[in-house]
Scaffold this motif. Structure first.
Motif, short mmCIF file in Angstrom:
data_model
loop_
_atom_site.label_atom_id
_atom_site.label_comp_id
_atom_site.label_asym_id
_atom_site.label_seq_id
_atom_site.Cartn_x
_atom_site.Cartn_y
_atom_site.Cartn_z
N LEU A 180 28.09 12.38 34.68
CA LEU A 180 28.64 13.47 33.89
C LEU A 180 29.86 13.01 33.08
N LEU A 181 30.38 11.85 33.47
CA LEU A 181 31.56 11.29 32.81
C LEU A 181 31.21 9.95 32.18
N LEU A 182 32.01 9.52 31.23
CA LEU A 182 31.85 8.19 30.67
C LEU A 182 32.51 7.19 31.61
N SER A 183 31.94 5.99 31.68
CA SER A 183 32.43 5.00 32.62
C SER A 183 32.51 3.63 31.95
N GLY A 184 32.92 2.64 32.75
CA GLY A 184 32.99 1.28 32.24
C GLY A 184 31.64 0.75 31.80
N THR A 185 30.57 1.25 32.41
CA THR A 185 29.22 0.82 32.02
C THR A 185 28.92 1.23 30.59
N ASP A 186 29.31 2.45 30.22
CA ASP A 186 29.11 2.91 28.84
C ASP A 186 29.87 2.03 27.86
N ALA A 187 31.09 1.66 28.24
CA ALA A 187 31.91 0.83 27.35
C ALA A 187 31.31 -0.57 27.21
N MET A 188 30.92 -1.15 28.33
CA MET A 188 30.40 -2.52 28.32
C MET A 188 29.10 -2.63 27.53
N LEU A 189 28.10 -1.79 27.88
CA LEU A 189 26.82 -1.85 27.20
C LEU A 189 26.94 -1.39 25.75
N GLY A 190 27.76 -0.37 25.53
CA GLY A 190 27.92 0.18 24.19
C GLY A 190 28.46 -0.83 23.20
N GLU A 191 29.44 -1.61 23.62
CA GLU A 191 30.01 -2.61 22.71
C GLU A 191 28.99 -3.69 22.37
N MET A 192 28.16 -4.07 23.34
CA MET A 192 27.10 -5.04 23.07
C MET A 192 26.08 -4.48 22.08
N THR A 193 25.74 -3.21 22.26
CA THR A 193 24.78 -2.57 21.37
C THR A 193 25.32 -2.47 19.95
N ILE A 194 26.58 -2.11 19.83
CA ILE A 194 27.21 -2.01 18.51
C ILE A 194 27.20 -3.37 17.82
#
Length: 512
Positions: A180-194
């Motif tokens: 339900l919250l954003l976490s370090g996983t979102d940050a880590m994978l998201g930056e790679m995707t970007i």
């Protein structure tokens, strides 16, 4: 017949374990891949392979040779920048500074224990799976806290402790990409995707944010919670039967000081969220965007671009508050020490970031990612593999790879530069590709013997069953993996058919 099938299945898992154990450490693997990219660039460049840049009509792109004089200069002069510029490095370390305080002061552990112990007995399975899923906000803390706690609770209630352990493990690992919250996983994978999206369309990549999957993963929490509880009570627990061991457990409630700490931490969270909201919600807020309607001004805003430090702060404040109230923090030296301990625990990731950064940078510099994306898209288009079948194939590929490589960051660092450009060429957004990967990765974590915490879960289980081994644990977790993978994939397909965005600024399709 059933016995034979089980034997074949376990033999297959044994082969996976053998092959996976022979793979080098992820850091070494990326060093090998970086070297392979260099050699391939030298071999392919003379062939004159070129493609038209998808985002720049009329611009032809060729493979660059990194063994040329110019290429060798690039390798050495860019090495430091490749390390520092590795997309997930800064965001992961910054996020963990905040989350680390919440974990090391005991806030995360107390919060998980308090939630599970407060759930009525008839809802305990649902509560345990839900707590496991939500524990991913604290990175790997859930693996250490919840499986033994789940076993203890089930034993105290007269239920089979291994069913409680399995339910918690399924929530923590199988639901790692739901929250339900954003976490370090979102940050880590998201930056790679970007970074991978920038290979095809840098302008589009600049509009992306790490909350790209938030809406989908938030709804996923409830789907996986009910699936996990249903599998536990209808399949796993009946299969295990009545517990006949001699391990009797008694539940210990939270200490008064822990309850007091949770109350004050909760108050600090409310204050923090209100202050964060004031940065973006009011029409004249300092971190609100200036273009489009009200919703667009929030989605495309400096606030959304600053989610990483905001997440870190929103974990740091309650962690600090809890530590002060419970006396686990008595001075600024304790804060600095706990933050230092958190960074020390990230040593393996930092080493991985160095070699992974070189691989990703070399792959992009040679233009191999762009060329592979164009040719890969043409190949899939020629066989008419698009839409839902394409997404299903990608999920299957990612699931198989996950059985051999346990690290989610390592897998996505290798896969994103290849698959994100291919999917963009076929009209599917980087956000959708990332979500499909997360479904495959999380769902099969619980049956991969190479997953980092697999051995620890076996050690917890052996307290109640001395004969517990890899095969037994995997056979217990397979139903969770199957139902999570199938149910989650069906949810994604329905999501696509309904055309619902995956998150703020997270479309399903890519339009150049």
């Amino acid at each position: 017949m059933a016995k034979g099938k089980k034997g074949l299945f376990l033999r297959s898992l044994d082969r996976i374990e053998v092959v996976g154990n022979k793979l080098p450490h992820p850091a070494t693997l990326f060093a090998i891949l970086a070297l392979l990219v260099i050699l391939l660039s030298a071999a392919l460049q003379p062939l004159g392979i070129s493609v038209e840049h998808p985002g720049e009509e009329g611009t032809m792109v060729e493979i660059k040779n990194l063994l040329s004089a110019e290429g060798i200069q690039y390798i050495f002069t860019s090495m430091t920048d490749n390390f520092i510029g590795f997309a997930p490095l800064g965001v992961v370390l910054l996020t963990m500074l905040g989350i680390g305080i919440a974990e090391r002061t005991g806030l995360i552990s107390a919060l998980l224990r308090g939630f599970v112990l407060s759930v009525p007995n008839r809802f305990i399975t649902l509560g345990l799976v839900f707590a496991g899923i939500m524990s991913s906000v604290a990175s790997d803390a859930g693996y250490v806290v919840l499986p033994p706690l789940g076993a203890l609770i089930f034993a105290a209630l007269g239920r089979h402790p291994l069913a409680g352990l399995a339910a918690a493990f399924a929530g923590v690992s199988g639901g790692f990409s739901a929250n339900l919250l954003l976490s370090g996983t979102d940050a880590m994978l998201g930056e790679m995707t970007i970074a991978a999206a920038a290979i095809i369309d840098p302008a589009y990549a600049e509009t992306m944010n790490i909350a790209m999957n938030w809406l989908f993963i938030a709804v996923s929490v409830f789907v996986l919670t009910f699936l996990g509880a249903w599998v536990t009570e209808r399949i796993v627990e009946p299969r295990l039967g009545a517990y006949k061991g001699d391990q009797k457990e008694e539940l210990e409630s939270l200490q008064p000081i822990e309850k007091k700490g949770l109350i004050w931490a909760s108050i600090s969270v409310v204050v923090g969220v209100v202050l964060a909201s004031l940065l973006v919600i009011p029409s004249n807020a300092p971190m609100r965007g200036t273009e489009g309607d009200a919703m667009a001004q929030i989605i495309q805003s400096p606030f959304m671009s600053s989610l990483v430090p905001i997440i870190a702060i929103l974990f740091f404040i309650p962690g600090l508050t809890y530590g002060i109230v419970t006396k686990s923090i008595r001075s600024d030296k304790d804060v600095a020490s706990q933050m230092s301990d958190t960074m020390a625990s990230m040593g393996t990731f930092i080493v991985l970031a160095f070699t992974a950064g070189q691989f990703v940078a070399f792959f992009n510099e040679t233009n191999m990612g762009l060329v592979l994306g164009v040719y890969g898209a043409e190949l899939l288009g020629s066989v008419n593999l698009t839409g839902i079948p394409l997404i299903l194939l990608f999920i299957l590929i990612a699931s198989v790879i996950n059985l051999f490589i346990g690290s989610a960051s390592a897998k996505w660092a290798m896969m994103a530069p290849v698959f994100v450009p291919i999917m963009m060429q076929l009209g599917y957004s980087p956000e959708l590709t990332q979500m499909a990967y997360r479904i495959a990765d999380s769902s099969t974590n619980i049956i991969s013997p190479l997953m980092t915490y697999f051995a620890i879960i076996i050690a917890f289980a052996q307290k109640y069953d001395k004969k517990m081994g890899i095969g037994t644990l995997v056979s217990t977790m397979v139903p969770y993996s199957m139902f999570f993978l199938i149910g989650w994939t069906i949810m994604l397909i329905i999501w696509m058919l309904l055309g619902i965005p995956l998150g703020p600024g997270g479309p399903l399709y890519y339009h150049p």
